[in-house]
Design an enzyme around this catalytic site. Structure first.
Site, PDB file in Angstrom:
ATOM      1  CB  CYS A  62      -1.131  -0.164   1.216  1.00  0.00           C
ATOM      2  SG  CYS A  62      -2.474   1.311   0.756  1.00  0.00           S
TER       3      CYS A  62
ATOM      4  CG  HIS B  24      -3.060  -2.831   4.050  1.00  0.00           C
ATOM      5  ND1 HIS B  24      -2.140  -2.161   4.963  1.00  0.00           N
ATOM      6  CD2 HIS B  24      -3.764  -1.860   3.339  1.00  0.00           C
ATOM      7  CE1 HIS B  24      -2.211  -0.897   4.687  1.00  0.00           C
ATOM      8  NE2 HIS B  24      -3.171  -0.822   3.799  1.00  0.00           N
TER       9      HIS B  24
ATOM     10  CD  GLU C  11      -0.056  -4.996   6.056  1.00  0.00           C
ATOM     11  OE1 GLU C  11       0.199  -5.637   5.106  1.00  0.00           O
ATOM     12  OE2 GLU C  11      -0.261  -3.908   6.289  1.00  0.00           O
TER      13      GLU C  11
END
Ligand code: GLN
Length: 192
Positions: A77, A167, A169
């Site tokens: 991002c 994202h 994560e």
């Protein structure tokens, strides 16, 4: 293997935790000295203008630019924005990947959303969380598009670097991180 996570702002801990579950040691990078001895660097999502301001404040811009031809980097991002050689509406930052990236590219109407993607070489049904995400408008030489959403490129790689608009994560899907680790391993195996 030790992977650094640029630790000035954004989803730093989430990347760290994901790398730990994959058995990789991490180093939070906040100074030039922290870059020593790392095998790769993750640039997390957050706010690219804020991250850039802090990179400048910590004196990291020049040292990071010096590493772009040798240190594998993975930008998610805002991290993708930091790696781009060109931004469509503002000056670029690290210029590590030859591509033009548009910030907040999905517009305010669809500010944030989740979807699943096919990412070439990584897998199918990859969980992807988009938050005021950028996309890649144009790629230069040596850049491979790994995933698209409609007509927008949302994951790309070069021989050295990896970047995605979303994202990974923030999900439990570790496959992109694992892919980055394998990319570093292959590179280390070649250079040994
Ligand atoms: N819109 C942010 C930027 O321009 C990126 C958002 C994110 O990292 N989730 O930097």
């Amino acid at each position: 293997m030790v992977i650094g996570v640029l630790g000035v702002q954004g989803a730093v801990r989430e990347h760290q935790e994901m790398l730990h579950t994959l058995g990789v040691k991490t180093m939070i990078v906040k100074s030039a000295a922290d870059l020593e001895g790392i095998d790769g660097l993750i640039l997390p999502g957050g706010e690219s203008t804020t991250i850039r301001r802090l990179i400048d404040r910590y004196g990291l811009l020049d040292v990071l630019r010096l590493q772009i031809d040798t240190l594998p980097m993975f930008g998610t991002c805002a991290g993708m924005i930091l790696l781009a050689s060109e931004l469509s509406e503002s000056p670029a930052h690290l210029r590590a990947i030859p591509m033009t990236v548009k910030r907040n590219a999905f517009g305010r109407q669809v500010d944030s959303f989740e979807t699943s993607l096919i990412v070439e070489g990584v897998g199918q049904d990859i969980e992807a969380v988009f938050i005021r995400a950028p996309f890649v408008e144009q790629v230069g030489e040596g850049v491979r598009v790994l995933s698209t959403l409609g007509t927008a490129a949302v994951a790309v790689e070069t021989d050295l670097h990896l970047a995605c608009s979303f994202h990974p994560e923030l999900t439990s899907d570790r496959r992109l991180h694992d892919y980055f680790i394998q990319k570093i391993r292959q590179r280390n195996a070649v250079s040994v």
